[in-house]
Design a protein around this motif. Sequence first.
Motif, PDB file in Angstrom:
ATOM      1  N   UNK A  34     -16.885 -16.349 -10.373  1.00  0.00           N
ATOM      2  CA  UNK A  34     -16.559 -15.146  -9.605  1.00  0.00           C
ATOM      3  C   UNK A  34     -16.367 -13.952 -10.537  1.00  0.00           C
ATOM      4  N   UNK A  35     -15.714 -14.205 -11.684  1.00  0.00           N
ATOM      5  CA  UNK A  35     -15.445 -13.123 -12.645  1.00  0.00           C
ATOM      6  C   UNK A  35     -16.736 -12.478 -13.154  1.00  0.00           C
ATOM      7  N   UNK A  36     -17.775 -13.302 -13.326  1.00  0.00           N
ATOM      8  CA  UNK A  36     -19.062 -12.786 -13.795  1.00  0.00           C
ATOM      9  C   UNK A  36     -19.773 -11.954 -12.726  1.00  0.00           C
ATOM     10  N   UNK A  65     -20.660  -6.813  -8.946  1.00  0.00           N
ATOM     11  CA  UNK A  65     -21.987  -7.100  -8.380  1.00  0.00           C
ATOM     12  C   UNK A  65     -21.856  -7.569  -6.932  1.00  0.00           C
ATOM     13  N   UNK A  66     -21.039  -8.616  -6.738  1.00  0.00           N
ATOM     14  CA  UNK A  66     -20.817  -9.131  -5.382  1.00  0.00           C
ATOM     15  C   UNK A  66     -19.358  -9.067  -4.959  1.00  0.00           C
ATOM     16  N   UNK A  67     -18.454  -9.043  -5.969  1.00  0.00           N
ATOM     17  CA  UNK A  67     -17.023  -9.083  -5.658  1.00  0.00           C
ATOM     18  C   UNK A  67     -16.285  -7.968  -6.386  1.00  0.00           C
ATOM     19  N   UNK A  68     -15.101  -7.650  -5.874  1.00  0.00           N
ATOM     20  CA  UNK A  68     -14.252  -6.648  -6.530  1.00  0.00           C
ATOM     21  C   UNK A  68     -13.275  -7.365  -7.456  1.00  0.00           C
ATOM     22  N   UNK A  69     -12.669  -6.618  -8.359  1.00  0.00           N
ATOM     23  CA  UNK A  69     -11.677  -7.172  -9.279  1.00  0.00           C
ATOM     24  C   UNK A  69     -10.474  -7.682  -8.492  1.00  0.00           C
ATOM     25  N   UNK A  90     -21.466   8.225   1.724  1.00  0.00           N
ATOM     26  CA  UNK A  90     -22.304   7.062   1.415  1.00  0.00           C
ATOM     27  C   UNK A  90     -21.797   6.428   0.125  1.00  0.00           C
ATOM     28  N   UNK A  91     -21.126   5.285   0.252  1.00  0.00           N
ATOM     29  CA  UNK A  91     -20.561   4.608  -0.920  1.00  0.00           C
ATOM     30  C   UNK A  91     -20.381   3.120  -0.616  1.00  0.00           C
ATOM     31  N   UNK A  92     -20.076   2.353  -1.639  1.00  0.00           N
ATOM     32  CA  UNK A  92     -19.848   0.912  -1.446  1.00  0.00           C
ATOM     33  C   UNK A  92     -18.366   0.655  -1.271  1.00  0.00           C
ATOM     34  N   UNK A  93     -18.044  -0.219  -0.320  1.00  0.00           N
ATOM     35  CA  UNK A  93     -16.649  -0.606  -0.136  1.00  0.00           C
ATOM     36  C   UNK A  93     -16.271  -1.588  -1.232  1.00  0.00           C
ATOM     37  N   UNK A  94     -15.182  -1.274  -1.959  1.00  0.00           N
ATOM     38  CA  UNK A  94     -14.785  -2.089  -3.113  1.00  0.00           C
ATOM     39  C   UNK A  94     -14.444  -3.522  -2.712  1.00  0.00           C
ATOM     40  N   UNK A  95     -13.820  -3.700  -1.555  1.00  0.00           N
ATOM     41  CA  UNK A  95     -13.355  -5.023  -1.143  1.00  0.00           C
ATOM     42  C   UNK A  95     -14.495  -5.975  -0.846  1.00  0.00           C
ATOM     43  N   UNK A  96     -15.530  -5.506  -0.153  1.00  0.00           N
ATOM     44  CA  UNK A  96     -16.617  -6.391   0.299  1.00  0.00           C
ATOM     45  C   UNK A  96     -17.965  -6.058  -0.306  1.00  0.00           C
ATOM     46  N   UNK A  97     -18.055  -4.939  -1.014  1.00  0.00           N
ATOM     47  CA  UNK A  97     -19.322  -4.449  -1.568  1.00  0.00           C
ATOM     48  C   UNK A  97     -20.318  -4.072  -0.469  1.00  0.00           C
TER      49      UNK A  97
END
Length: 402
Positions: free
Chosen positions: A122-124, A128-132, A283-290
Amino acid sequence: MNNNKLSILFLLQKVKLNKQGKCPIKCRITFHQDRKEFSTGLFVNPKQWDSRLQKAKPPNQENSFINTQLGLIKNEINQAFLFLQVNEENFDVGDIYLQYKGDVSIRTKTILELFKEHNDRLEKLVGKEYSIATLWKFKQARDLVKGFITFSFTKADYQFKDLDLKFVQDYEFYLKTEKSLALATVNKMIQRFRKVVKIAISQGIIDRDPFVGYKVKRVKKEIVYLTTEELKKLEMYQFKAERLQTVADMFIFCCYTGLAYNEMTNLEKSHIVKGFDGNEWINMKRLKTQQTLSIPLLTKSKFIIEKYNNAHEVKVLPSFSNQKFNAYLKEIADIVGIEKRLTHHLARRTFATTVLLFNDVPMEIVSELLGHSKITITQEHYAKVVNKKVSEQMNKLNSKLK
């Protein structure tokens, strides 16, 4: 017949004679009436093989080498069997073979080992797919499972093969009593642990689901939001303190955009774009779900953007820490006379309900504007609000039909 006895047998594959007239020697391990066969990599003349004695003869240099190698293989298999007997309560013939080969049996993998593997992967994928934040939540979930294992079993780790429904139920009890977590948080931690269990099932580490029979205790939580009157009251009020006016404007901005705190904080001018309809959109990406957020800017949102526009700033709005922002909102609620507990998240709920659903915007569009990964998430949270709207409309209809 003793099913717990290990049987090691060497067999010839006579149908596979090579040009020298020799055939391969296979080894068959039998345990609990299950068999595992593999090639030894050795070849022998079938006429020189004694199946009863399990050796090549007559004695010569070549046959002595074959017999020595077969003896080593048998000895190593017995050592692997003894190791598993000492360290494992349950194992099968496949585990014996893997231990003999020097491979760690997948069935011996522990809960915390697999949890760490999941978190490392997940950390990698952060960014890309997940938030910190998602990574931190899964790390917290692993720490809680680790704490439970130490507390309940005085162990550093726990075998998946020993995992059962009682473990899950006791873990839930531990989270509620020893950690004093709220039911919603308990459910989240159990959900994250369950994800790792599903990975274990998919990898063949366990062949049964310990969650069978487990029932999630649903949290009955009423959605709190500002009514049209309360929102208007907040919009009309002019605060003497600049910091309170700024936070109030930012809160109102989120009431008309639905942005979560992180999105509001990270909103840049480059995120404001002209849409297909000629109007301005966020227009932006949601940090929680991308998930990609595409939100049309309403007039009130535009007004606040223009109010805080600074040619030298990249960000659209001023910056406050989440803690300070919510602390100022408490002051604002007291001054304006709003009895509800104002938090930043309440602005997002107000956007979904008062601004969208109560103005007949369909649920699927609400879900899209909120950036939810599934419409079921929106429905689960706002179904009662929709029912209230339906009730209001039906009452209006009923009065017209009288």
